[in-house]
Design a protein around this motif. Structure first.
Motif, PDB file in Angstrom:
ATOM      1  N   PHE A 192      15.191 -34.357 -25.107  1.00 49.47           N
ATOM      2  CA  PHE A 192      16.485 -34.547 -25.075  1.00 49.47           C
ATOM      3  C   PHE A 192      17.282 -33.767 -24.561  1.00 49.47           C
ATOM      4  O   PHE A 192      18.557 -33.999 -24.105  1.00 49.47           O
ATOM      5  CB  PHE A 192      16.850 -34.049 -26.808  1.00 49.47           C
ATOM      6  CG  PHE A 192      18.276 -34.208 -27.172  1.00 49.47           C
ATOM      7  CD1 PHE A 192      18.921 -35.181 -27.715  1.00 49.47           C
ATOM      8  CD2 PHE A 192      18.942 -32.790 -26.983  1.00 49.47           C
ATOM      9  CE1 PHE A 192      20.217 -35.050 -28.463  1.00 49.47           C
ATOM     10  CE2 PHE A 192      20.185 -32.809 -27.570  1.00 49.47           C
ATOM     11  CZ  PHE A 192      20.734 -33.998 -28.028  1.00 49.47           C
ATOM     12  N   TYR A 193      17.013 -32.599 -23.827  1.00 49.78           N
ATOM     13  CA  TYR A 193      17.811 -31.605 -23.276  1.00 49.78           C
ATOM     14  C   TYR A 193      17.756 -32.146 -21.676  1.00 49.78           C
ATOM     15  O   TYR A 193      18.743 -31.941 -20.889  1.00 49.78           O
ATOM     16  CB  TYR A 193      17.263 -30.321 -23.212  1.00 49.78           C
ATOM     17  CG  TYR A 193      17.134 -29.901 -24.654  1.00 49.78           C
ATOM     18  CD1 TYR A 193      18.513 -29.490 -25.418  1.00 49.78           C
ATOM     19  CD2 TYR A 193      15.775 -29.481 -25.115  1.00 49.78           C
ATOM     20  CE1 TYR A 193      18.386 -28.952 -26.564  1.00 49.78           C
ATOM     21  CE2 TYR A 193      15.961 -28.787 -26.608  1.00 49.78           C
ATOM     22  CZ  TYR A 193      17.183 -28.862 -27.019  1.00 49.78           C
ATOM     23  OH  TYR A 193      17.024 -28.054 -28.545  1.00 49.78           O
ATOM     24  N   THR A 194      17.009 -33.097 -21.136  1.00 51.87           N
ATOM     25  CA  THR A 194      17.034 -33.392 -19.792  1.00 51.87           C
ATOM     26  C   THR A 194      17.216 -34.832 -19.523  1.00 51.87           C
ATOM     27  O   THR A 194      17.530 -35.322 -18.413  1.00 51.87           O
ATOM     28  CB  THR A 194      15.622 -32.827 -19.128  1.00 51.87           C
ATOM     29  OG1 THR A 194      14.583 -33.569 -19.973  1.00 51.87           O
ATOM     30  CG2 THR A 194      15.558 -31.362 -19.282  1.00 51.87           C
ATOM     31  N   SER A 195      17.050 -35.609 -20.456  1.00 57.01           N
ATOM     32  CA  SER A 195      16.847 -37.169 -20.105  1.00 57.01           C
ATOM     33  C   SER A 195      18.768 -37.601 -20.224  1.00 57.01           C
ATOM     34  O   SER A 195      19.407 -36.752 -20.644  1.00 57.01           O
ATOM     35  CB  SER A 195      16.147 -37.829 -21.370  1.00 57.01           C
ATOM     36  OG  SER A 195      17.051 -37.705 -22.825  1.00 57.01           O
ATOM     37  N   GLU A 196      18.558 -38.850 -20.114  1.00 59.77           N
ATOM     38  CA  GLU A 196      20.005 -39.547 -20.243  1.00 59.77           C
ATOM     39  C   GLU A 196      19.973 -40.622 -21.407  1.00 59.77           C
ATOM     40  O   GLU A 196      20.449 -41.624 -21.217  1.00 59.77           O
ATOM     41  CB  GLU A 196      20.462 -39.967 -18.851  1.00 59.77           C
ATOM     42  CG  GLU A 196      20.668 -38.978 -18.146  1.00 59.77           C
ATOM     43  CD  GLU A 196      21.583 -39.358 -16.682  1.00 59.77           C
ATOM     44  OE1 GLU A 196      22.009 -40.445 -16.918  1.00 59.77           O
ATOM     45  OE2 GLU A 196      21.754 -38.360 -15.853  1.00 59.77           O
ATOM     46  N   HIS A 197      19.059 -40.473 -22.387  1.00 62.60           N
ATOM     47  CA  HIS A 197      19.001 -41.575 -23.437  1.00 62.60           C
ATOM     48  C   HIS A 197      20.357 -41.582 -24.400  1.00 62.60           C
ATOM     49  O   HIS A 197      20.665 -40.478 -24.564  1.00 62.60           O
ATOM     50  CB  HIS A 197      17.900 -41.268 -24.206  1.00 62.60           C
ATOM     51  CG  HIS A 197      17.107 -42.127 -25.251  1.00 62.60           C
ATOM     52  ND1 HIS A 197      17.816 -42.976 -26.111  1.00 62.60           N
ATOM     53  CD2 HIS A 197      16.188 -43.197 -24.894  1.00 62.60           C
ATOM     54  CE1 HIS A 197      17.180 -43.878 -26.708  1.00 62.60           C
ATOM     55  NE2 HIS A 197      15.866 -43.857 -25.708  1.00 62.60           N
ATOM     56  N   PRO A 198      20.642 -42.805 -24.510  1.00 66.68           N
ATOM     57  CA  PRO A 198      21.856 -42.914 -25.296  1.00 66.68           C
ATOM     58  C   PRO A 198      21.447 -42.806 -27.002  1.00 66.68           C
ATOM     59  O   PRO A 198      20.497 -42.685 -27.467  1.00 66.68           O
ATOM     60  CB  PRO A 198      22.263 -44.448 -25.103  1.00 66.68           C
ATOM     61  CG  PRO A 198      20.815 -45.205 -24.978  1.00 66.68           C
ATOM     62  CD  PRO A 198      19.923 -44.106 -24.216  1.00 66.68           C
ATOM     63  N   PHE A 199      22.769 -42.604 -27.532  1.00 62.09           N
ATOM     64  CA  PHE A 199      22.727 -42.279 -29.159  1.00 62.09           C
ATOM     65  C   PHE A 199      22.687 -43.563 -29.847  1.00 62.09           C
ATOM     66  O   PHE A 199      23.412 -44.434 -29.352  1.00 62.09           O
ATOM     67  CB  PHE A 199      23.990 -41.320 -29.591  1.00 62.09           C
ATOM     68  CG  PHE A 199      23.418 -39.817 -29.289  1.00 62.09           C
ATOM     69  CD1 PHE A 199      22.856 -39.212 -29.971  1.00 62.09           C
ATOM     70  CD2 PHE A 199      24.173 -39.443 -28.215  1.00 62.09           C
ATOM     71  CE1 PHE A 199      22.856 -37.799 -29.858  1.00 62.09           C
ATOM     72  CE2 PHE A 199      24.282 -37.688 -27.993  1.00 62.09           C
ATOM     73  CZ  PHE A 199      23.288 -37.334 -28.825  1.00 62.09           C
ATOM     74  N   ARG A 200      22.110 -43.746 -30.763  1.00 64.99           N
ATOM     75  CA  ARG A 200      21.983 -45.054 -31.646  1.00 64.99           C
ATOM     76  C   ARG A 200      22.529 -44.382 -33.179  1.00 64.99           C
ATOM     77  O   ARG A 200      21.999 -43.346 -33.656  1.00 64.99           O
ATOM     78  CB  ARG A 200      20.992 -45.483 -31.948  1.00 64.99           C
ATOM     79  CG  ARG A 200      20.202 -46.119 -30.606  1.00 64.99           C
ATOM     80  CD  ARG A 200      20.891 -47.311 -29.983  1.00 64.99           C
ATOM     81  NE  ARG A 200      20.755 -48.503 -30.804  1.00 64.99           N
ATOM     82  CZ  ARG A 200      19.813 -49.242 -30.765  1.00 64.99           C
ATOM     83  NH1 ARG A 200      19.000 -49.024 -29.850  1.00 64.99           N
ATOM     84  NH2 ARG A 200      19.889 -50.309 -31.584  1.00 64.99           N
ATOM     85  N   CYS A 201      23.401 -45.328 -33.628  1.00 59.67           N
ATOM     86  CA  CYS A 201      24.030 -45.062 -35.030  1.00 59.67           C
ATOM     87  C   CYS A 201      23.044 -45.494 -36.044  1.00 59.67           C
ATOM     88  O   CYS A 201      22.243 -46.459 -36.035  1.00 59.67           O
ATOM     89  CB  CYS A 201      25.278 -45.561 -35.227  1.00 59.67           C
ATOM     90  SG  CYS A 201      26.132 -45.047 -36.931  1.00 59.67           S
ATOM     91  N   TYR A 202      22.504 -44.542 -37.006  1.00 58.03           N
ATOM     92  CA  TYR A 202      21.328 -45.059 -37.995  1.00 58.03           C
ATOM     93  C   TYR A 202      22.021 -45.402 -39.327  1.00 58.03           C
ATOM     94  O   TYR A 202      22.963 -44.728 -40.022  1.00 58.03           O
ATOM     95  CB  TYR A 202      20.501 -43.857 -38.234  1.00 58.03           C
ATOM     96  CG  TYR A 202      19.380 -44.096 -39.186  1.00 58.03           C
ATOM     97  CD1 TYR A 202      18.379 -45.058 -39.311  1.00 58.03           C
ATOM     98  CD2 TYR A 202      19.673 -43.361 -40.494  1.00 58.03           C
ATOM     99  CE1 TYR A 202      17.511 -45.229 -40.210  1.00 58.03           C
ATOM    100  CE2 TYR A 202      18.431 -43.593 -41.534  1.00 58.03           C
ATOM    101  CZ  TYR A 202      17.440 -44.707 -41.381  1.00 58.03           C
ATOM    102  OH  TYR A 202      16.761 -44.843 -42.385  1.00 58.03           O
TER     103      TYR A 202
END
Length: 532
Positions: free
Chosen positions: A310-320
C-alpha cells in the motif's frame, strides 16, 4: 510439543565446532559467515620491558587478583542474603502502561490518528494462536500431504516469542541481538508459525525422515497464508467471539476523546470489512449506544489495503458496497462519510485527504507491514507491543532486580580482572577466579532468562543484557511504543513526549546496579572487602 530446552541440533553442531576451532586459531566467525582475524602484535611484556619491571608488574597483578578474589567472595556472601528492602524501594518502578519514546513527539502537532485493526484496535485472547496453529496443521496434512501424525501436535504457548529468525538452510529458529549476532544458546528447532515450524522439523528429525528445511518453511507459510486469505480464521473468530476477542470499553473512550479534541481518525487494515465490522461491534458493543455505529468514529475506513505494498504501489481505491458485498466501478477521488474503501495506495490517500506526513500518527503492531512504510513516508509511528506490559512487570519484581544486580557485579569484576592481567600472566589462580566469576554470571543470566521465556528469554533483551534485534527494529521504525493504544488515555492530548537521554536503545529498560545491596561493594584493599 517436545521440550525444546533439551534438543540437540545435528545441523548446527558443526558450526559450533568450527567456531571453536576458529577462535583457537585466532580467527573469529562474524555475522553471515565472514571470517574476521584477531590481530595481535605477538610481542610479550618480557620482550618490551626490562626484567625487573616485568617482575614488578607480575607482583602488582597478583595483588590485584587477590583483591578481586576477596571482593568476589564478599559478593557471594551478600548473594546468600535477601537484599535490603529499603534499597529495592528506592529503585524506580517502570510503568507497564507507559508510553516509551524513541524520538521526541509533540502530540499537539498530531492532527490525524490512523490505526491498524489486528492486535492494535483488536485485543485477542491466547486462544487465537492455538486456532491458527490448528487450522494450519490441518491444511498441511489434508492439502500438502504431511504425515497424519502431525495432527497430534499441540500449540505450546510457553515456547515462542516475537522477533525470532529462521535459518532456512539449517532448520533453526534464532534470537538475534541488535548487531544481528546469534544469541548464545538462542538457536532452537523450530508464536503460531514458529511453533509449527519447530514441531514439524523436530518430528521429522526424530523420525529420521529425509527432508529440506527450506520446504518446511515455505509450506508453513503457505498454510498460514491460506488460513487467513480463505477466511477460515475470520469465520471461526466471528462464530465464537467471546472465545477469541476481548471487549474493550477503554478503547472507545480513547477514540471518542480524540474526536472530541478535533482529531481526524482513519482505519487502515489488510482484513476484509465483514471481519473488522463483526469484531468492532463485539468489542465496543456494550459501550456504544444502541443507535451508534463504530464507523462514526472514523473519517475514513480502508479494508484489504494490502500493506506493506500500500505504501509504495499506485493501486486505485475501490468503494465497497456493504449491502451487496461488491466493489463499485466509480472512480474514488474523495472519501465520503460512512463509506468503506478497499485497496488503494498511500500516494492517492495523501492526494485526497491533504494530510501532511508529520501531522499523521499511525498505530500498528507489525513493525514491517504496518510501520516501516509510514516511517519512511514521514508519518509519526506508534508500535503496539502487547508483550511489553508483562515484561515490564517482571522487570519490576524484586527477584529480577536482585539477579540483575548480581549479574552486573560479576560483569564489573570480570572487567576488572581482564584489565589487570596480561595474556602472558594467566596464572592458575587467575584462571580459577575467571571460571568462578563466569559461572556466577551464567547462573544469574539463566535465572533472569527463565523469568521470561525458558527457551528464548525476554523479547527485548538477550541473555547478556544487550537489546535484541526485535528491540532494534522497534527503535528504528517506531517513534513511540506502548502495550495498548488506550494507554494514551493516561497522557494529555497535547502532551510533549521526550526521549530520555540516558539510555542505550529501549527507554523502558533500567539497569539495576550493584548499589542494590545495602553494603555497597567497591574495589579497594583486600582487607576492606570492597569492590570499586
Amino acid at each position: 510439543m517436545a521440550p525444546f530446552g533439551i534438543r540437540r541440533f545435528p545441523f548446527g553442531s558443526s558450526l559450533l565446532l568450527q567456531s571453536t576451532r576458529l577462535a583457537q586459531s585466532g580467527l573469529v566467525e562474524g555475522v553471515g559467515g565472514h571470517i574476521l582475524r584477531r590481530f595481535s602484535s605477538g610481542v610479550t611484556i618480557e620482550q618490551t620491558l626490562p626484567k625487573w619491571e616485568a617482575e614488578e608488574g607480575k607482583q602488582i597483578s597478583e595483588d590485584e587478583i587477590a583483591k578481586i578474589r576477596h571482593a568476589f567472595n564478599a559478593a557471594k556472601e551478600k548473594f546468600l542474603k535477601i537484599p535490603d528492602p529499603d534499597a529495592l524501594k528506592e529503585m524506580p518502578q517502570i510503568n507497564p502502561k507507559g508510553i516509551y519514546v524513541n524520538k521526541n513527539l509533540r502530540l499537539d502537532k498530531i492532527k490525524v490518528y490512523g490505526f491498524d485493526y489486528d492486535y492494535t484496535l483488536a485485543h485477542y485472547s491466547a486462544n487465537l494462536q492455538s486456532l491458527i496453529y490448528d487450522l494450519a496443521k490441518e491444511y498441511l496434512v489434508n492439502e500438502l500431504r504431511y504425515p497424519d501424525s502431525c495432527l497430534e501436535f499441540k500449540y505450546d504457548h510457553s515456547f515462542p516469542i516475537r522477533g525470532l529468525y529462521y535459518d532456512k538452510s539449517k532448520g533453526c529458529l534464532m534470537k538475534l541481538d541488535f548487531f544481528g549476532s546469534i544469541e548464545p544458546g538462542g538457536c532452537y528447532f523450530g508464536r503460531h508459525k514458529a511453533c509449527l515450524i519447530g514441531d514439524i522439523v523436530q518430528h521429522f528429525v526424530d523420525a529420521k525422515l529425509d527432508f529440506d528445511t527450506s520446504y518446511v518453511y515455505q509450506d508453513v507459510n503457505q498454510a498460514i497464508h491460506h488460513v487467513h486469505c480463505s477466511g477460515l480464521v475470520h469465520r471461526a473468530i466471528l462464530s465464537d467471539p467471546t472465545k477469541y476477542l476481548v471487549k474493550n470499553g477503554q478503547l472507545l473512550r480513547f477514540l471518542r476523546r480524540l474526536r472530541e479534541n478535533g482529531k481526524k481518525l482513519f482505519l487502515l487494515t489488510n482484513f476484509p470489512y465483514y471481519f473488522v465490522d463483526g469484531g468492532m461491534r463485539f468489542m465496543l458493543g456494550d459501550s456504544l449506544g444502541h443507535q451508534d455505529s463504530w464507523r462514526e468514529l472514523f473519517d475514513v475506513v480502508i479494508a484489504k489495503a494490502n500493506k506493506p505494498q500500500f505504501y509504495t504501489s499506485e493501486h486505485p481505491f475501490r468503494c465497497y458496497d456493504v449491502e451487496k458485498d461488491t466493489l463499485t466501478f466509480s472512480k474514488v477521488d474523495t472519501f465520503l462519510p460512512n463509506k468503506i474503501y478497499y485497496q488503494g495506495c498511500l500516494k492517492t490517500f495523501l492526494q485526497i485527504t491533504k494530510w501532511n506526513g508529520p501531522e499523521v500518527m499511525y498505530f500498528g503492531d507489525h513493525l514491517f507491514s504496518d510501520l516501516r512504510g509510514p516511517s519512511k513516508a514521514g508519518w509519526r509511528t506508534a508500535a503496539i507491543i502487547h508483550e511489553l506490559e508483562n515484561e515490564i512487570q517482571i522487570q519490576n519484581e524484586d527477584s529480577y532486580r536482585f539477579e540483575q544486580a548480581k549479574f552486573h557485579i560479576m560483569q564489573e569484576l570480570l572487567g576488572r580482572l581482564h584489565r589487570t592481567v596480561a595474556n602472558s600472566d594467566q596464572s592458575e589462580e587467575y584462571m580459577s577466579l575467571l571460571w568462578e566469576i563466569n559461572e556466577e554470571r551464567r547462573k544469574a543470566r539463566c535465572t533472569m532468562k527463565g523469568m521470561f521465556n525458558k527457551s528464548f528469554g525476554a523479547t527485548f533483551l538477550t541473555d547478556s543484557g544487550q537489546e535484541s534485534a526485535f528491540a532494534y527494529h522497534i527503535h528504528q521504525y517506531a517513534d513511540v511504543y506502548t502495550s495498548k493504544p488506550e494507554n494514551f488515555l493516561f497522557y494529555p492530548v497535547e502532551a510533549w513526549l521526550h526521549a530520555p537521554c540516558d539510555i542505550k536503545i529501549m527507554p523502558h529498560h533500567i539497569k539495576v546496579s550493584s548499589s542494590l545491596f545495602k553494603t555497597r561493594l567497591t574495589y579497594g584493599s583486600a582487607s576492606s572487602g570492597k569492590i570499586e
